[in-house]
Design a protein around this motif. Structure first.
Motif, mmCIF file in Angstrom:
data_model
loop_
_atom_site.group_PDB
_atom_site.id
_atom_site.type_symbol
_atom_site.label_atom_id
_atom_site.label_comp_id
_atom_site.label_asym_id
_atom_site.label_seq_id
_atom_site.Cartn_x
_atom_site.Cartn_y
_atom_site.Cartn_z
ATOM 1 N N LYS A 15 1.021 -1.426 -0.057
ATOM 2 C CA LYS A 15 -0.049 -0.061 -0.020
ATOM 3 C C LYS A 15 0.800 1.425 -0.008
ATOM 4 O O LYS A 15 1.925 1.562 0.853
ATOM 5 N N GLN A 16 0.542 2.151 -0.827
ATOM 6 C CA GLN A 16 1.163 3.320 -0.659
ATOM 7 C C GLN A 16 0.314 4.471 -0.257
ATOM 8 O O GLN A 16 -0.698 4.521 -0.177
ATOM 9 N N GLN A 17 1.164 5.540 0.336
ATOM 10 C CA GLN A 17 0.734 6.786 1.015
ATOM 11 C C GLN A 17 1.168 7.742 0.161
ATOM 12 O O GLN A 17 2.216 7.920 -0.420
ATOM 13 N N VAL A 18 0.483 8.877 0.507
ATOM 14 C CA VAL A 18 0.838 10.482 -0.091
ATOM 15 C C VAL A 18 1.808 10.956 0.872
ATOM 16 O O VAL A 18 1.594 10.957 2.141
ATOM 17 N N ASP A 19 3.295 11.070 0.523
ATOM 18 C CA ASP A 19 4.537 11.662 1.178
ATOM 19 C C ASP A 19 4.562 12.948 0.703
ATOM 20 O O ASP A 19 4.485 13.301 -0.436
ATOM 21 N N HIS A 20 4.757 13.845 1.566
ATOM 22 C CA HIS A 20 5.293 15.058 1.281
ATOM 23 C C HIS A 20 6.737 14.810 1.179
ATOM 24 O O HIS A 20 7.558 14.426 2.336
ATOM 25 N N LEU A 21 7.353 15.159 0.128
ATOM 26 C CA LEU A 21 8.637 14.950 -0.204
ATOM 27 C C LEU A 21 9.357 15.769 0.735
ATOM 28 O O LEU A 21 10.645 15.114 1.298
ATOM 29 N N VAL A 22 9.242 16.946 0.736
ATOM 30 C CA VAL A 22 9.836 17.960 2.080
ATOM 31 C C VAL A 22 8.665 18.051 3.074
ATOM 32 O O VAL A 22 7.842 18.683 2.703
ATOM 33 N N SER A 23 9.062 17.356 4.164
ATOM 34 C CA SER A 23 7.916 17.493 5.239
ATOM 35 C C SER A 23 7.694 18.801 5.423
ATOM 36 O O SER A 23 8.475 19.723 5.142
ATOM 37 N N LYS A 24 6.325 19.001 6.089
ATOM 38 C CA LYS A 24 5.895 20.286 6.660
ATOM 39 C C LYS A 24 6.861 20.672 7.578
ATOM 40 O O LYS A 24 7.196 22.112 7.418
ATOM 41 N N VAL A 25 7.305 20.060 8.322
ATOM 42 C CA VAL A 25 8.463 20.337 9.425
ATOM 43 C C VAL A 25 9.798 19.549 9.101
ATOM 44 O O VAL A 25 9.825 18.459 9.671
ATOM 45 N N ALA A 26 10.772 19.881 8.222
ATOM 46 C CA ALA A 26 11.645 18.729 7.945
ATOM 47 C C ALA A 26 12.886 19.111 8.655
ATOM 48 O O ALA A 26 13.290 20.240 8.839
ATOM 49 N N LYS A 27 13.499 17.949 9.145
ATOM 50 C CA LYS A 27 14.684 18.169 10.147
ATOM 51 C C LYS A 27 15.817 17.304 9.571
ATOM 52 O O LYS A 27 15.766 16.421 8.826
ATOM 53 N N ASP A 28 17.069 17.784 9.760
ATOM 54 C CA ASP A 28 18.309 17.192 9.524
ATOM 55 C C ASP A 28 18.466 16.096 10.427
ATOM 56 O O ASP A 28 17.842 15.833 11.366
ATOM 57 N N SER A 29 19.763 15.349 10.126
ATOM 58 C CA SER A 29 20.119 14.295 11.025
ATOM 59 C C SER A 29 20.307 14.511 12.502
ATOM 60 O O SER A 29 19.868 13.867 13.480
ATOM 61 N N SER A 30 20.396 15.871 12.795
ATOM 62 C CA SER A 30 20.606 16.166 14.064
ATOM 63 C C SER A 30 19.181 16.676 14.933
ATOM 64 O O SER A 30 19.121 17.058 16.146
#
Length: 175
Positions: A15-30
């Motif tokens: 099953k696939q979901q709709v993904d925000h490619l850049v999340s609404k609140v995108a975070k780096d690895s830290s």
């Protein structure tokens, strides 16, 4: 929108979901907030449910081309120059399955061109503008120098095109 993806892409564990490619609140690895994604055509795409949960709000445009600006310029989402990870994957596929790197590059370029054309058509219809595109936009990229291998594997590009068109039709109907 979820219904459009569900009707086109998989059931059960696929099953696939709709993904925000850049999340609404995108975070780096830290965990630092580094970007804010929008709920727009250019920022959504299908992703398997498990992969979507694993990705969470992670942001790394060097690794994930879909998090780059939506253009064909170097460094953009539709830039045909493979990322380091894509190049490593192409080498692995060549070693494991005998599929030439040139073949993988051609499929990557064709895939990116289809995505870019869909995006440019959407922008053209939405804002009544034409985005000029140099027909040789990816022809200038050089292929790695290696002896091509012969293999009988071919991907049916007509069916890929039908899937993309069906997906876009469903998105337009459900907006």
């Amino acid at each position: 929108m979820q219904a459009a993806y569900a009707g086109l892409f998989g059931e059960g564990k696929f099953k696939q979901q709709v993904d925000h490619l850049v999340s609404k609140v995108a975070k780096d690895s830290s965990g630092k907030h580094v970007a804010s994604g929008l709920h727009t055509f250019a920022n959504i795409g299908p992703l398997p449910a498990k992969a979507n949960r694993d990705k969470s709000s992670y942001f790394d445009p060097e690794f994930e081309r879909s998090q780059r600006p939506a253009n064909r310029f170097p460094g953009g989402a539709f830039d045909p120059e493979p990322t380091l990870e894509e190049a490593a994957y192409f080498e692995l596929v060549a070693e494991e399955y005998g599929i030439p790197v040139e073949e993988s590059l051609r499929h990557l370029m064709d895939y990116l061109d289809r995505l870019a054309r869909a995006y440019e058509q959407h922008i053209g219809r939405t804002f009544n503008v034409e985005i000029p595109v140099d027909p040789a936009w990816y022809g200038c990229r050089s292929m790695p120098e290696r002896e091509p291998l012969s293999i009988g594997l071919r991907i049916n590009e007509d069916s890929d095109e039908r899937i993309v068109q069906a997906f876009l039709s469903r998105l337009i109907e459900n907006e």
